[in-house]
Design a protein around this motif. Structure first.
Motif, PDB file in Angstrom:
ATOM      1  N   LEU A   1      17.281 -36.919 -26.618  1.00 11.93           N
ATOM      2  CA  LEU A   1      16.703 -37.563 -27.798  1.00 11.93           C
ATOM      3  C   LEU A   1      15.444 -36.805 -28.228  1.00 11.93           C
ATOM      4  CD1 LEU A   1      16.812 -39.973 -29.763  1.00 11.93           C
ATOM      5  CD2 LEU A   1      15.305 -41.196 -28.167  1.00 11.93           C
ATOM      6  N   MET A   2      14.698 -36.270 -27.263  1.00  7.48           N
ATOM      7  CA  MET A   2      13.522 -35.458 -27.567  1.00  7.48           C
ATOM      8  C   MET A   2      13.882 -34.274 -28.451  1.00  7.48           C
ATOM      9  SD  MET A   2      11.045 -33.345 -24.908  1.00  7.48           S
ATOM     10  CE  MET A   2      12.328 -32.120 -24.544  1.00  7.48           C
ATOM     11  N   ASP A   3      15.011 -33.630 -28.161  1.00  4.42           N
ATOM     12  CA  ASP A   3      15.447 -32.501 -28.990  1.00  4.42           C
ATOM     13  C   ASP A   3      15.659 -32.937 -30.434  1.00  4.42           C
ATOM     14  OD1 ASP A   3      15.393 -30.593 -26.971  1.00  4.42           O
ATOM     15  OD2 ASP A   3      17.442 -31.014 -26.328  1.00  4.42           O
ATOM     16  N   ARG A   4      16.176 -34.129 -30.620  1.00  2.00           N
ATOM     17  CA  ARG A   4      16.410 -34.628 -31.978  1.00  2.00           C
ATOM     18  C   ARG A   4      15.089 -34.996 -32.661  1.00  2.00           C
ATOM     19  NH1 ARG A   4      19.954 -36.712 -35.570  1.00  2.00           N
ATOM     20  NH2 ARG A   4      19.278 -38.536 -36.759  1.00  2.00           N
ATOM     21  N   VAL A   5      14.246 -35.767 -31.960  1.00  2.04           N
ATOM     22  CA  VAL A   5      13.001 -36.249 -32.563  1.00  2.04           C
ATOM     23  C   VAL A   5      12.047 -35.094 -32.865  1.00  2.04           C
ATOM     24  CG1 VAL A   5      10.925 -37.640 -32.157  1.00  2.04           C
ATOM     25  CG2 VAL A   5      13.180 -38.531 -31.509  1.00  2.04           C
ATOM     26  N   LEU A   6      11.878 -34.177 -31.918  1.00  4.42           N
ATOM     27  CA  LEU A   6      10.962 -33.060 -32.143  1.00  4.42           C
ATOM     28  C   LEU A   6      11.571 -31.995 -33.056  1.00  4.42           C
ATOM     29  CD1 LEU A   6       9.115 -32.547 -28.744  1.00  4.42           C
ATOM     30  CD2 LEU A   6       8.655 -34.118 -30.619  1.00  4.42           C
ATOM     31  N   GLY A   7      12.851 -32.153 -33.361  1.00  5.51           N
ATOM     32  CA  GLY A   7      13.447 -31.325 -34.402  1.00  5.51           C
ATOM     33  C   GLY A   7      13.075 -31.824 -35.792  1.00  5.51           C
ATOM     34  N   ILE A   8      12.621 -33.082 -35.846  1.00  2.00           N
ATOM     35  CA  ILE A   8      12.201 -33.700 -37.111  1.00  2.00           C
ATOM     36  C   ILE A   8      10.675 -33.690 -37.239  1.00  2.00           C
ATOM     37  CG2 ILE A   8      12.239 -35.844 -38.458  1.00  2.00           C
ATOM     38  CD1 ILE A   8      14.835 -36.558 -36.916  1.00  2.00           C
ATOM     39  N   VAL A   9      10.004 -33.988 -36.122  1.00  2.00           N
ATOM     40  CA  VAL A   9       8.539 -34.077 -36.110  1.00  2.00           C
ATOM     41  C   VAL A   9       7.965 -32.841 -35.428  1.00  2.00           C
ATOM     42  CG1 VAL A   9       6.541 -35.396 -35.318  1.00  2.00           C
ATOM     43  CG2 VAL A   9       8.642 -36.589 -35.983  1.00  2.00           C
ATOM     44  N   ASP A  10       7.057 -32.152 -36.103  1.00  7.10           N
ATOM     45  CA  ASP A  10       6.377 -31.001 -35.499  1.00  7.10           C
ATOM     46  C   ASP A  10       5.300 -31.534 -34.561  1.00  7.10           C
ATOM     47  OD1 ASP A  10       4.996 -28.759 -34.769  1.00  7.10           O
ATOM     48  OD2 ASP A  10       4.733 -27.976 -36.809  1.00  7.10           O
ATOM     49  N   PRO A  11       5.443 -31.332 -33.245  1.00  7.41           N
ATOM     50  CA  PRO A  11       4.458 -31.898 -32.308  1.00  7.41           C
ATOM     51  C   PRO A  11       3.063 -31.315 -32.468  1.00  7.41           C
ATOM     52  CG  PRO A  11       5.944 -30.391 -31.176  1.00  7.41           C
ATOM     53  CD  PRO A  11       6.502 -30.581 -32.563  1.00  7.41           C
ATOM     54  N   ARG A  12       2.958 -30.219 -33.216  1.00 12.14           N
ATOM     55  CA  ARG A  12       1.631 -29.618 -33.421  1.00 12.14           C
ATOM     56  C   ARG A  12       0.872 -30.278 -34.566  1.00 12.14           C
ATOM     57  NH1 ARG A  12       4.529 -23.808 -33.380  1.00 12.14           N
ATOM     58  NH2 ARG A  12       5.963 -25.131 -34.567  1.00 12.14           N
ATOM     59  N   GLY A  13       1.539 -31.132 -35.307  1.00 12.82           N
ATOM     60  CA  GLY A  13       0.894 -31.811 -36.428  1.00 12.82           C
ATOM     61  C   GLY A  13      -0.084 -32.883 -35.977  1.00 12.82           C
ATOM     62  N   ALA A  14      -1.098 -33.131 -36.790  1.00  9.59           N
ATOM     63  CA  ALA A  14      -2.130 -34.112 -36.441  1.00  9.59           C
ATOM     64  C   ALA A  14      -1.570 -35.518 -36.295  1.00  9.59           C
ATOM     65  CB  ALA A  14      -3.237 -34.083 -37.489  1.00  9.59           C
ATOM     66  N   ASP A  15      -0.553 -35.843 -37.082  1.00  8.64           N
ATOM     67  CA  ASP A  15       0.022 -37.191 -37.031  1.00  8.64           C
ATOM     68  C   ASP A  15       1.260 -37.272 -36.147  1.00  8.64           C
ATOM     69  OD1 ASP A  15       1.561 -35.599 -38.630  1.00  8.64           O
ATOM     70  OD2 ASP A  15       1.813 -37.070 -40.253  1.00  8.64           O
ATOM     71  N   ALA A  16       1.519 -36.221 -35.352  1.00  4.80           N
ATOM     72  CA  ALA A  16       2.714 -36.195 -34.490  1.00  4.80           C
ATOM     73  C   ALA A  16       2.776 -37.371 -33.517  1.00  4.80           C
ATOM     74  CB  ALA A  16       2.795 -34.871 -33.735  1.00  4.80           C
ATOM     75  N   PRO A  17       1.685 -37.727 -32.818  1.00  2.00           N
ATOM     76  CA  PRO A  17       1.777 -38.855 -31.884  1.00  2.00           C
ATOM     77  C   PRO A  17       2.247 -40.142 -32.560  1.00  2.00           C
ATOM     78  CG  PRO A  17      -0.221 -37.613 -31.470  1.00  2.00           C
ATOM     79  CD  PRO A  17       0.371 -37.056 -32.735  1.00  2.00           C
ATOM     80  N   ARG A  18       1.716 -40.431 -33.750  1.00  2.00           N
ATOM     81  CA  ARG A  18       2.119 -41.638 -34.465  1.00  2.00           C
ATOM     82  C   ARG A  18       3.577 -41.562 -34.901  1.00  2.00           C
ATOM     83  NH1 ARG A  18       2.797 -42.623 -39.668  1.00  2.00           N
ATOM     84  NH2 ARG A  18       1.792 -40.669 -40.293  1.00  2.00           N
ATOM     85  N   LEU A  19       3.987 -40.422 -35.443  1.00  2.00           N
ATOM     86  CA  LEU A  19       5.357 -40.280 -35.942  1.00  2.00           C
ATOM     87  C   LEU A  19       6.385 -40.372 -34.822  1.00  2.00           C
ATOM     88  CD1 LEU A  19       4.829 -37.424 -38.574  1.00  2.00           C
ATOM     89  CD2 LEU A  19       5.202 -39.869 -39.025  1.00  2.00           C
ATOM     90  N   ILE A  20       6.084 -39.764 -33.686  1.00  2.00           N
ATOM     91  CA  ILE A  20       7.024 -39.818 -32.553  1.00  2.00           C
ATOM     92  C   ILE A  20       7.172 -41.251 -32.069  1.00  2.00           C
ATOM     93  CG2 ILE A  20       7.397 -39.096 -30.157  1.00  2.00           C
ATOM     94  CD1 ILE A  20       5.984 -36.459 -30.887  1.00  2.00           C
ATOM     95  N   ARG A  21       6.085 -41.993 -32.017  1.00  2.00           N
ATOM     96  CA  ARG A  21       6.158 -43.395 -31.602  1.00  2.00           C
ATOM     97  C   ARG A  21       6.990 -44.213 -32.586  1.00  2.00           C
ATOM     98  NH1 ARG A  21       1.925 -41.253 -29.273  1.00  2.00           N
ATOM     99  NH2 ARG A  21       1.052 -42.131 -27.340  1.00  2.00           N
ATOM    100  N   GLU A  22       6.894 -43.895 -33.855  1.00  2.00           N
ATOM    101  CA  GLU A  22       7.696 -44.592 -34.857  1.00  2.00           C
ATOM    102  C   GLU A  22       9.178 -44.310 -34.655  1.00  2.00           C
ATOM    103  OE1 GLU A  22       6.204 -43.474 -38.664  1.00  2.00           O
ATOM    104  OE2 GLU A  22       4.355 -44.660 -38.476  1.00  2.00           O
ATOM    105  N   HIS A  23       9.512 -43.063 -34.310  1.00  2.00           N
ATOM    106  CA  HIS A  23      10.919 -42.731 -34.049  1.00  2.00           C
ATOM    107  C   HIS A  23      11.421 -43.462 -32.804  1.00  2.00           C
ATOM    108  CE1 HIS A  23      12.076 -39.603 -36.971  1.00  2.00           C
ATOM    109  NE2 HIS A  23      10.786 -39.294 -37.005  1.00  2.00           N
ATOM    110  N   LEU A  24      10.612 -43.499 -31.752  1.00  2.00           N
ATOM    111  CA  LEU A  24      11.036 -44.180 -30.529  1.00  2.00           C
ATOM    112  C   LEU A  24      11.137 -45.683 -30.733  1.00  2.00           C
ATOM    113  CD1 LEU A  24       9.022 -42.205 -27.808  1.00  2.00           C
ATOM    114  CD2 LEU A  24      11.420 -41.940 -28.448  1.00  2.00           C
TER     115      LEU A  24
END
Length: 386
Positions: A313-336
């Motif tokens: 699932l990480m491969d899918r989510v981080l394929g959508i969200v760039d983990p280097r972005g400032a809002d990455a922590p919030r966006l990843i939590r929204e996906h989960l």
């Protein structure tokens, strides 16, 4: 030949002297073949158990003692017809001294030199002069057999550096069924070229090592390795082989960690990979606090199948969200958060899978089924949002 100095054996005090053949393979690491009595093996050599020091640095390389296997060897050695052709392989300290014997030369003598090998014995706090690289179970069995003077063949190379000993240990056992966890943990400590089957696992194992030791890591201390002290097993709830497989899969062309590799230059952005892993697994921890950090029998999130499924699932989510972005922590939590209502990590039944939460096993079939389910739920939930 390098390593051991050539000098009269009699000049070496408190030493064990044996007739030996010095084989001309490497000038850096002289190789000797000689014989010891059964009771002398562990008098001469240490067994370097894999463990970690107080700073978390890997020390040693040998797996734990297997009592049943040792007892079987002892029972055989105590029979009248016992034959022991397999040599114990040792690494010798450079404190050993070899003196060649003069005499008539025969064809083939250039391949080896006959002489005497003086091995300084442990005394006055001085460490033993050798380490067992292969044959630790046999060595322990030999020390317990009835016939203490039983002659044992020994092959030994001179190498003080533990990294050289680890390298030989992995190569000798490359085709043998060593525990995967032991091989996985030793790989980062070997810096010489490895067989391709092992080399492909070195980078994931290095990353797993950092994940388990770095203070910034949400997984610090939670990954169980071969060296994990028994007192820490309650905390180390994730098997390292599962996490290494997760990283290795993600480093392939289909995974979210693949862009951090420069295949042309054979370079890898390890800092970028670690940042991505920290960011994602931070979010996993915060999304499933009730399932986080529990033993696999109480939480399928920490189970091998759960780890691998969340990795896919990480491969899918981080394929959508760039983990280097400032809002990455919030966006990843929204996906989960999209999949959280459908997860049954600690109780209940997995919808569509028709499996109780703890019926999911660490098998390819169950890993694939759980991975597909989580990805399907995530995809459908995204579609409903649009």
């Amino acid at each position: 030949m390098g390593g051991a100095r050539l000098m009269p054996a009699a000049a070496v005090p408190n030493s064990m002297v044996r007739r030996a053949l010095c084989i001309a393979q490497s000038t850096d690491y002289p190789l000797y073949v000689f014989t010891l009595r059964a009771e002398e093996i562990l008098q001469v050599a240490e067994i370097s158990r894999v463990s970690r020091d107080n700073a978390g640095k890997l020390i040693g390389y040998q797996r734990p003692e297997v009592r049943k296997h040792i007892q079987e060897i002892v029972e055989y050695l105590n029979t009248d017809a016992a034959v022991f052709p397999n040599p114990i392989i040792m690494a010798l300290s450079s404190r050993v001294h070899f003196k060649k014997i003069r005499g008539d030369r025969l064809p083939g003598d250039e391949l080896g030199i006959t002489g005497t090998l003086a091995i300084p014995m442990a005394a006055n706090g001085r460490p033993k002069p050798a380490w067992i690289v292969d044959g630790q179970q046999r060595a322990v069995a030999l020390s317990r057999m009835r016939r203490k003077d039983f002659p044992v063949p020994v092959t030994a190379f001179v190498a003080d550096a533990v990294k050289v000993q680890r390298d030989q240990f992995l190569r000798i056992n490359n085709t043998r069924p060593l525990p995967r966890g032991l091989v996985t943990e030793l790989l980062p400590a070997v810096d010489s070229p490895l067989p391709s089957r092992l080399a492909i696992r070195r980078a994931p194992s290095e990353l797993c090592d950092v994940l388990n030791t770095d203070e910034r890591s949400p997984l610090r201390g939670m990954i169980r390795r071969a060296s994990t002290d028994k007192s820490h097993l309650a905390v180390a709830v994730i098997t390292d082989t599962g996490f290494v497989d997760l990283i290795k899969d993600s480093l392939t062309s289909a995974g979210c960690l693949f862009p951090y590799r420069d295949v042309g230059r054979n370079e890898t952005d390890f800092d970028g990979i670690l940042h991505a892993l920290y960011t994602y697994w931070d979010a996993v921890r915060d999304t499933f606090p009730d399932a986080w950090g529990k033993p696999a029998v109480k939480s399928r999130l920490m189970h091998g199948a759960g780890i691998r499924a969340m990795g896919r699932l990480m491969d899918r989510v981080l394929g959508i969200v760039d983990p280097r972005g400032a809002d990455a922590p919030r966006l990843i939590r929204e996906h989960l958060a999209l999949i959280a209502p459908y997860c049954r990590w600690t109780s209940g039944t997995w919808d569509e899978l028709n499996m109780r939460w703890n019926d999911v096993e660490n098998t390819p079939r169950d890993i694939q089924a759980l991975s597909n389910y989580l990805i399907r739920v995530h995809r459908n939930a995204q579609a409903e949002q649009r």
